[in-house]
Design a protein around this motif. Structure first.
Motif, PDB file in Angstrom:
ATOM      1  N   ASP A  75      -4.893   3.290   1.004  1.00 34.53           N
ATOM      2  CA  ASP A  75      -4.412   2.770  -0.280  1.00 34.53           C
ATOM      3  C   ASP A  75      -3.100   2.006  -0.116  1.00 34.53           C
ATOM      4  OD1 ASP A  75      -6.560   3.811  -1.662  1.00 34.53           O
ATOM      5  OD2 ASP A  75      -5.498   5.656  -2.232  1.00 34.53           O
ATOM      6  N   LYS A  76      -2.204   2.533   0.683  1.00 29.83           N
ATOM      7  CA  LYS A  76      -0.925   1.853   0.930  1.00 29.83           C
ATOM      8  C   LYS A  76      -1.148   0.525   1.632  1.00 29.83           C
ATOM      9  CE  LYS A  76       2.057   5.884   1.001  1.00 29.83           C
ATOM     10  NZ  LYS A  76       3.055   6.644   1.743  1.00 29.83           N
ATOM     11  N   TRP A  77      -2.071   0.498   2.585  1.00 26.33           N
ATOM     12  CA  TRP A  77      -2.367  -0.742   3.310  1.00 26.33           C
ATOM     13  C   TRP A  77      -2.940  -1.787   2.363  1.00 26.33           C
ATOM     14  CZ3 TRP A  77      -7.208  -2.999   4.346  1.00 26.33           C
ATOM     15  CH2 TRP A  77      -7.166  -4.066   5.244  1.00 26.33           C
ATOM     16  N   LEU A  78      -3.908  -1.366   1.524  1.00 23.88           N
ATOM     17  CA  LEU A  78      -4.519  -2.294   0.570  1.00 23.88           C
ATOM     18  C   LEU A  78      -3.493  -2.780  -0.451  1.00 23.88           C
ATOM     19  CD1 LEU A  78      -7.084  -3.686  -0.342  1.00 23.88           C
ATOM     20  CD2 LEU A  78      -7.591  -1.688  -1.750  1.00 23.88           C
ATOM     21  N   ASN A  79      -2.632  -1.900  -0.941  1.00 22.58           N
ATOM     22  CA  ASN A  79      -1.593  -2.314  -1.889  1.00 22.58           C
ATOM     23  C   ASN A  79      -0.623  -3.305  -1.260  1.00 22.58           C
ATOM     24  OD1 ASN A  79      -2.546  -0.853  -4.040  1.00 22.58           O
ATOM     25  ND2 ASN A  79      -1.246   0.919  -3.642  1.00 22.58           N
ATOM     26  N   GLY A  80      -0.342  -3.137   0.032  1.00 22.66           N
ATOM     27  CA  GLY A  80       0.520  -4.089   0.728  1.00 22.66           C
ATOM     28  C   GLY A  80      -0.103  -5.471   0.801  1.00 22.66           C
TER      29      GLY A  80
END
Length: 81
Positions: A5-10
């Protein structure tokens, strides 16, 4: 929130920054920001197209695109005659 999720949000945040900066660059033309009182059909679209073209010209002159290298060009024997 997991790592995926953090990677996609980035990635989404990075794309959002590029889009917002582009819109801000187009809005440097004051006519795009202000209320357009001309009621001719298609005039507001034309104004936006011109503002986008000016923004693209400004970006191309600031960051010229490199010429494609020879590996991307077809040999002359493959051209249609």
């Amino acid at each position: 929130m997991n790592v995926a999720d953090k990677w996609l949000n980035g990635i989404i945040a990075g794309a959002r920054v590029l889009v917002e900066n582009t819109i801000a660059g187009v809005k440097r033309c004051r006519i795009v920001k202000d209320v357009l009182r001309n009621t001719k059909e298609g005039f507001s679209d034309l104004v936006m197209e011109v503002a986008c073209a000016l923004h693209n010209l400004r970006m191309e002159s600031r960051h010229p695109v490199a010429q494609p290298s020879s590996i991307f060009q077809l040999p002359s024997s493959l051209y249609c005659r």
